[in-house]
Each structure stands twice: as C-alpha cells, then as structure tokens.
Design a protein around this motif. Structure first.
Motif, mmCIF file in Angstrom:
data_model
loop_
_atom_site.group_PDB
_atom_site.id
_atom_site.type_symbol
_atom_site.label_atom_id
_atom_site.label_comp_id
_atom_site.label_asym_id
_atom_site.label_seq_id
_atom_site.Cartn_x
_atom_site.Cartn_y
_atom_site.Cartn_z
ATOM 1 N N ALA A 228 -51.876 -20.903 0.650
ATOM 2 C CA ALA A 228 -52.225 -20.231 -0.610
ATOM 3 C C ALA A 228 -53.625 -20.640 -1.066
ATOM 4 O O ALA A 228 -54.438 -19.794 -1.469
ATOM 5 C CB ALA A 228 -51.187 -20.553 -1.679
ATOM 6 N N GLU A 229 -53.910 -21.933 -0.990
ATOM 7 C CA GLU A 229 -55.219 -22.422 -1.441
ATOM 8 C C GLU A 229 -56.339 -21.993 -0.503
ATOM 9 O O GLU A 229 -57.418 -21.608 -0.955
ATOM 10 C CB GLU A 229 -55.180 -23.945 -1.609
ATOM 11 N N ALA A 230 -56.088 -22.069 0.800
ATOM 12 C CA ALA A 230 -57.140 -21.675 1.749
ATOM 13 C C ALA A 230 -57.432 -20.188 1.655
ATOM 14 O O ALA A 230 -58.556 -19.743 1.905
ATOM 15 C CB ALA A 230 -56.729 -22.062 3.175
ATOM 16 N N SER A 231 -56.426 -19.383 1.266
ATOM 17 C CA SER A 231 -56.589 -17.926 1.199
ATOM 18 C C SER A 231 -56.812 -17.403 -0.214
ATOM 19 O O SER A 231 -57.030 -16.202 -0.400
ATOM 20 C CB SER A 231 -55.340 -17.231 1.770
ATOM 21 N N SER A 232 -56.722 -18.287 -1.221
ATOM 22 C CA SER A 232 -56.795 -17.868 -2.627
ATOM 23 C C SER A 232 -55.800 -16.752 -2.934
ATOM 24 O O SER A 232 -56.159 -15.665 -3.374
ATOM 25 C CB SER A 232 -58.218 -17.406 -2.996
ATOM 26 N N VAL A 233 -54.531 -17.055 -2.681
ATOM 27 C CA VAL A 233 -53.458 -16.092 -2.990
ATOM 28 C C VAL A 233 -52.290 -16.825 -3.636
ATOM 29 O O VAL A 233 -52.149 -18.037 -3.486
ATOM 30 C CB VAL A 233 -52.913 -15.392 -1.714
ATOM 31 N N SER A 234 -51.460 -16.060 -4.382
ATOM 32 C CA SER A 234 -50.206 -16.615 -4.862
ATOM 33 C C SER A 234 -49.054 -16.050 -4.052
ATOM 34 O O SER A 234 -49.186 -15.008 -3.397
ATOM 35 C CB SER A 234 -50.016 -16.333 -6.355
ATOM 36 N N MET A 235 -47.948 -16.772 -4.060
ATOM 37 C CA MET A 235 -46.832 -16.428 -3.179
ATOM 38 C C MET A 235 -45.513 -16.504 -3.915
ATOM 39 O O MET A 235 -45.375 -17.235 -4.882
ATOM 40 C CB MET A 235 -46.773 -17.419 -2.006
ATOM 41 N N GLU A 307 -50.671 -20.020 -6.966
ATOM 42 C CA GLU A 307 -49.379 -20.604 -7.322
ATOM 43 C C GLU A 307 -48.312 -20.099 -6.358
ATOM 44 O O GLU A 307 -48.411 -18.992 -5.837
ATOM 45 C CB GLU A 307 -49.005 -20.214 -8.760
ATOM 46 N N VAL A 308 -47.296 -20.932 -6.153
ATOM 47 C CA VAL A 308 -46.199 -20.533 -5.280
ATOM 48 C C VAL A 308 -44.903 -20.598 -6.093
ATOM 49 O O VAL A 308 -44.623 -21.615 -6.734
ATOM 50 C CB VAL A 308 -46.099 -21.457 -4.045
ATOM 51 N N PHE A 309 -44.163 -19.498 -6.070
ATOM 52 C CA PHE A 309 -42.905 -19.415 -6.837
ATOM 53 C C PHE A 309 -41.713 -19.337 -5.894
ATOM 54 O O PHE A 309 -41.780 -18.691 -4.847
ATOM 55 C CB PHE A 309 -42.897 -18.175 -7.747
ATOM 56 N N LEU A 310 -40.635 -20.009 -6.323
ATOM 57 C CA LEU A 310 -39.358 -19.912 -5.620
ATOM 58 C C LEU A 310 -38.410 -19.097 -6.484
ATOM 59 O O LEU A 310 -38.163 -19.457 -7.646
ATOM 60 C CB LEU A 310 -38.779 -21.322 -5.408
ATOM 61 N N VAL A 311 -37.898 -17.989 -5.935
ATOM 62 C CA VAL A 311 -36.931 -17.193 -6.697
ATOM 63 C C VAL A 311 -35.543 -17.759 -6.458
ATOM 64 O O VAL A 311 -35.035 -17.749 -5.338
ATOM 65 C CB VAL A 311 -36.992 -15.703 -6.292
ATOM 66 N N LYS A 312 -34.954 -18.281 -7.546
ATOM 67 C CA LYS A 312 -33.653 -18.950 -7.495
ATOM 68 C C LYS A 312 -32.757 -18.192 -8.464
ATOM 69 O O LYS A 312 -33.026 -18.181 -9.664
ATOM 70 C CB LYS A 312 -33.862 -20.397 -7.974
ATOM 71 N N LYS A 313 -31.706 -17.552 -7.961
ATOM 72 C CA LYS A 313 -30.820 -16.728 -8.801
ATOM 73 C C LYS A 313 -31.618 -15.784 -9.709
ATOM 74 O O LYS A 313 -31.452 -15.788 -10.934
ATOM 75 C CB LYS A 313 -29.923 -17.625 -9.656
ATOM 76 N N ASN A 314 -32.531 -15.040 -9.100
ATOM 77 C CA ASN A 314 -33.382 -14.051 -9.788
ATOM 78 C C ASN A 314 -34.428 -14.631 -10.726
ATOM 79 O O ASN A 314 -35.174 -13.888 -11.352
ATOM 80 C CB ASN A 314 -32.544 -13.019 -10.565
ATOM 81 N N ASN A 315 -34.486 -15.978 -10.852
ATOM 82 C CA ASN A 315 -35.514 -16.592 -11.695
ATOM 83 C C ASN A 315 -36.624 -17.193 -10.839
ATOM 84 O O ASN A 315 -36.356 -18.065 -10.021
ATOM 85 C CB ASN A 315 -34.920 -17.717 -12.550
ATOM 86 N N ILE A 317 -39.264 -19.820 -10.140
ATOM 87 C CA ILE A 317 -39.603 -21.175 -10.592
ATOM 88 C C ILE A 317 -40.900 -21.571 -9.895
ATOM 89 O O ILE A 317 -41.048 -21.364 -8.686
ATOM 90 C CB ILE A 317 -38.499 -22.176 -10.185
ATOM 91 N N LEU A 318 -41.831 -22.143 -10.682
ATOM 92 C CA LEU A 318 -43.089 -22.575 -10.064
ATOM 93 C C LEU A 318 -42.847 -23.790 -9.175
ATOM 94 O O LEU A 318 -42.292 -24.797 -9.616
ATOM 95 C CB LEU A 318 -44.111 -22.940 -11.151
ATOM 96 N N LEU A 319 -43.223 -23.685 -7.928
ATOM 97 C CA LEU A 319 -43.143 -24.837 -7.028
ATOM 98 C C LEU A 319 -44.388 -25.699 -7.197
ATOM 99 O O LEU A 319 -45.457 -25.206 -7.526
ATOM 100 C CB LEU A 319 -43.066 -24.379 -5.570
ATOM 101 N N THR A 320 -44.215 -27.021 -6.957
ATOM 102 C CA THR A 320 -45.386 -27.883 -6.773
ATOM 103 C C THR A 320 -45.457 -28.181 -5.279
ATOM 104 O O THR A 320 -44.540 -27.856 -4.520
ATOM 105 C CB THR A 320 -45.241 -29.189 -7.546
ATOM 106 N N LYS A 321 -46.511 -28.848 -4.883
ATOM 107 C CA LYS A 321 -46.597 -29.210 -3.462
ATOM 108 C C LYS A 321 -45.445 -30.111 -3.048
ATOM 109 O O LYS A 321 -45.045 -30.148 -1.906
ATOM 110 C CB LYS A 321 -47.920 -29.927 -3.182
ATOM 111 N N GLY A 322 -44.919 -30.854 -4.026
ATOM 112 C CA GLY A 322 -43.854 -31.804 -3.696
ATOM 113 C C GLY A 322 -42.466 -31.255 -3.962
ATOM 114 O O GLY A 322 -41.497 -31.993 -3.923
ATOM 115 N N GLY A 323 -42.311 -29.948 -4.252
ATOM 116 C CA GLY A 323 -40.989 -29.387 -4.450
ATOM 117 C C GLY A 323 -40.889 -28.616 -5.759
ATOM 118 O O GLY A 323 -41.885 -28.083 -6.231
ATOM 119 N N TYR A 324 -39.665 -28.590 -6.371
ATOM 120 C CA TYR A 324 -39.559 -27.763 -7.563
ATOM 121 C C TYR A 324 -39.046 -28.468 -8.804
ATOM 122 O O TYR A 324 -39.153 -27.951 -9.892
ATOM 123 C CB TYR A 324 -38.732 -26.506 -7.308
#
Lengths: 331, 331
Positions: A228-235, A307-315, A317-324
C-alpha cells in the motif's frame, strides 16, 4: 584476536562434488565465485539469528539450514524469479560442533535440491554470540517484468497463495511443548520448520502485465502496508476470505487463527495485486496445476496516506501494521 | 519471539538518493534487488564479528563500516575484477544506537565511493550477541581471464603488492594503548583501520595470460600455502625480499616485523605468481603508475605435497601456515 576454527575441513565437507548449473565458472575455494550471469540478475540477503529467529527447541539442525535458504528463495519468488545460486556466511559459537554445522549445511542442500540451486561460496567465522546465518541468494528474472511492490493500482484484486497463520501456530506448539501431538500439530510444525517458497507460482505471476508481489515474512497486515505504501493506495480485505488451514482452525479457533494470519508471519506465501481480468484468466491455470491462490480483497483508492481495512461482519476496521486490536509492539 | 528494531528508519537513512551505476533495475526497498548483470559476475561474502574481528577499542564506527566493505572489495580485486554493488546484513545488539549503526553505514559509503559501488540491498536484524556485519559484494570480470589460486607453475616468480605486516603492527598499537603516538604509530593504525584494496592493480594483473592471485587476509604464510596447495607446487621466498614499511621496522625491529608480515594478516595486499617474463614487462607500467609490486621468491617444484620455504641468511626454513617457528594455534 582472531579465533579460527578449521574452516577448511568444513569447506571440504560442504563443497558439492558436482554442480547443477553449468554456468559456475569459479565455485567454492577461491577468493570469490565467478558465474556466467543471466542478463537480469536477482540478488538478496536474509539472515537467521539464534534466539531471535529460532532456538534448538523450535528447529532441528537441518531445519535451521533448510529455512535459512528457503527464506531467501521466497524473496526471489516474490520478484518472479528463478533461484540459481547461494552463498553462506555462518558465524559459529564455540559450543557448536563441526557435526552440528554440517547438519545445518545438509538442511540447506535439501532446500537447494528442490530448486536446483548451487552453493558457490561463503565463509565460516567464529563468534562469542549466537549462531548467525546470513544467506545470499542469486536468481534470474525470466519474464523481464518487475513484480514490484509499487505496482498496485485502485481496482486491482488482492490475492494470497496457500494458507496463512500456520507457521505462527506451529511455533506456538513448539514453544509450549504440547504433550500430545495430533496430525494437526504435526502439520503446523512442519509449516513452521519447512516452509515452501512459491517459486513456480511466482514465475507464473511474473508473466502478467502488471502485478505487485511480496512474500509473507512479517504477517499479512505488515505486508499489505508495504505494498500500500510503495504504491500509494488503500486496501480493503475480507476476514472471511483469508485462507486458513483446517488444522489451524481446529487447534486455535477462529479468532486466534485470524490473529496468526494477520501478524504471525513466516508463512512465506505470496501476497499481491493484479487487475481482476488477469486474475480470472489465471484461475483456470491454477486449478489445472493444483496451485492455491485466493482473492482476499481489493485495492480501493489511490492516495498519499495509505490505509488498509479489514471487513469483519460487514464492518471495516482499520488495520495497523501489527494487526487490528493493538498497536505494533515493534520498536 | 522476533524482536524488531525500526528497520525502515535505518533503511530510509541509508538508501542512497542517487545511484552510481545505471544498471540497477530494482534497488533497496523491495524483496530483492535486480540488476542488469555483467556477463561474468564475481560474487563474494565476508563477515566481521565484534570481539573477533574488531572491538570499539580497535576501530571507530566508520572504520568498522569502511573495513567491512573493503575486505570484500579486496576479494574482488584478487579475482582481477571491478567492484560494482554491495548488500549488507547487519545483526544489531540492543545496546547499539541507530546513530551508531548509521555511522557504520557512513563508513561503508566512504569505501563504496572510492570504488563507485552502489548499495543495492540487505537487511537489519536484532541479535542478543555481538554486532555482526556480513557484506555481499558483486563485481565484474573485465579481462575474461581467471586469476585462480590454481594457476601457479614451477618457474613462476612470486610477488606481493605494497608492504606487509603493517596491519598487525597497527592492531598491536591499538590493543596496547601506547602513550605517545608518532607518525609511525599513526601510519600503522591507519593501515589496520582503513586498508586499501588493490583494485586497479588486480585489473591490470588479470590482463596477464596466466597469473595466480590471492588477497592477503590471513598472513603471507597462510596465503602462500593456499596457492601452493591449489596449484600443487612448492615455493621458496627470500626473507630480505619481503617488503616491510619503515614505520613497522622502526617500531618493531626486524624479527617482529617479519613475524607480522608472515602471520599478521589483514594487509589486504595482493599475493600471486606469474611467468618471470610477464613480471619484467609489467614493471615498466607499475613504475609509471607508482604501483608497488615486489618479487619475493619463486615457484620451485611441481609436486603433490606442497611446501613453502623461507630463505633466511641462505638457509631455507620450512614455513607452516602459521609462520616459521611454531605450529599454528588455529584449530
């Protein structure tokens, strides 16, 4: 000041009697190796340190050797390359015997055989600290296409190979000395001690016009952020889509398994992005070959602060590099 | 189990803003580097371990960095090659600050600048042991001729570049904290901390039809035996011909200076053999260039059990790998 172990006896015992690649012009035994090089040469260095990356409790001697080469092969796979050669710098504490060191080299050779690699150089030095193995691996790019981290674009699908979290599960078993080992335990332990770098898949992925690729050494969250950082994108990735083995889920349940997948690391699977049409085309081939490759999400936006988001039960959640659910304990 | 220092801040601070070689296709910051490779690629790995190869008493931080690259450049020089790229694996104890590590990289860059080399990859890992730096260097063979240890033949002259023993003298000064430093002390200390690999001379030597070449990392006796054994030849060298600096002889006298030359090591000069007619032809050029190269003896016999003799006051004395008056303390 220099303490020297009999380097020659070790070198003699590890020098291969024949070479798999005919392009080695000068191999082990001179000041440096000389090779007839491929035009596009891939080179990387990865190090394993006792007490940091392994202990005698978590890894057999041959496993240490196998894995110290495998983690480098995995880096070459992540560049879409074919591994060819390796060199080994090994810093040996006095307490380790020559036989133990030879077992480590034997494990490296087991990994090298799987990928037709030749040992072409290196050295042994003494240390008053822990055993430290720095492996340099050389490979070739066949496609002429770079599978760089900076290749991701909005709209791409995100994929991973294999299943994630197994290595962290295996490590937990090894550290906690479970009394009874079922097949599930053995499976996870093997995934930790003998990871399989995805070279063939990497070579195939490098044929795609534009693909970003990382190998998963530090855990999915961290690797997603690298792209994400090398490509300047969010996921955005979907919890339900993350491939996890039955053995992992049997032993650790859903929540802990997800934690291991996101932050455990050392799975040495491939993670990447590509246009969705390429992914659909690829699926026929991967089914045919029996390769495991799974879409886990999408690249959603082009932006400077990824930023990287994890969709958990339709929500989401913002992930950090070390998890959520916590910030990284890394310093 | 893995303790991670903030690898990215170090990587960012050491990533060069521009590259000297245009053939770096993928540099620092991906899974591996990719280069447009020369046809004949030279590759080597050399490692420096704190307490074994240096201490903070014997080497400044930048010296540690400089020398960890220089010893690899010297290996490439001994193959008659031109150095191009390097990768660094550094295992860092917690007690070392990021600033100290950056000073080490700065020292490496000082050496790299002398030879127009680019840093293209590597990694930092944590260790509970001593600081350990494994450097991988890549270079190219320009002549197409191999300066292998096995190239020596009976009748060849034996030569060395520069002067020998200075590094061991410098180390002795550093370890013994001499109160007063004269120019002689400073000269020897500099030779220990900042050796100059003989790249230009190596490139020139590789143009000769048949030359054997070693760099002097372990002391003259040991290096002579390496060539003698690889070539199955015996050798005779003259005590009086071994080049030693005035500074070394001033401070250590004749006998100790000879000991340092034979067994001290870390001079990183070149040692080799070539036909005498080639040596005579070469001398015009070396005088013109101001290069120091001295004949110290002759290859005397082709035989299976190689021996090296030192002629001392007309008496040939059998050398061992560890010198002439004691067996090696190496195990």
């Amino acid at each position: 000041m220099v303490i020297i172990r009999d380097e020659f006896s070790i070198i003699n015992s590890i020098t291969p009697s024949s070479l798999k690649n005919k392009d080695v012009l000068v191999g082990i035994g001179d000041d440096a190796a000389v090779i007839n090089s491929p035009k596009h040469l891939i080179v990387c260095v990865d190090t394993m340190v006792e007490e940091i990356h392994f202990t005698k409790q978590t890894m057999g001697l041959e496993d240490i050797g196998y894995k110290s080469l495998a983690i480098n092969v995995s880096d070459i796979a992540a560049m879409g390359g074919k591994p060819l050669y390796y060199l080994v710098s090994i810093s040996i504490p006095n307490a380790w015997s020559d036989e133990e060191i030879q077992s480590i080299y034997k494990g490296m050779e087991q990994c090298a055989s799987l990928y037709q690699m030749d040992l072409i150089g290196g050295e042994t030095v003494s240390t008053r600290g822990p055993l430290t193995i720095a492996v340099t691996a050389l490979g070739k790019m066949e496609s002429g296409r770079f599978t760089k981290r900076s290749n991701a674009k909005a709209g791409d699908i995100i994929f991973v190979t294999g299943s994630l979290g197994d290595s962290a599960g295996g490590l937990d078993i090894l550290l906690n000395d479970y009394i009874k080992h079922t097949d599930d335990h053995s499976y996870l332990i093997k995934k930790h001690q003998r990871p399989t770098p995805k070279v063939d898949l990497g070579l195939q992925l490098a044929k795609i016009n534009r693909v970003s690729l990382n190998d998963i050494s530090d855990g999915l969250s961290s690797e997603l952020y690298e792209i994400a950082e090398a490509s300047s994108v969010s996921m955005m990735i979907e919890e339900e889509a993350i491939p996890m083995s039955t053995s992992l889920k049997n032993l650790y349940g859903k929540d802990q398994s997800l934690q291991y997948a996101l932050t455990g690391g050392e799975d040495f699977e491939l993670l990447g992005t590509m246009p969705s049409e390429d992914f659909h085309q690829l699926q026929q081939l991967t089914e045919q070959k029996g390769w495991s490759i799974t879409q886990i999400g999408e690249v959603i936006l082009q932006e400077d602060k990824p930023e990287v988001f994890l969709v958990k039960k339709n929500n989401p959640i913002l992930l950090t590099k070390g998890g959520y659910n916590h910030f990284s304990e890394e310093r």
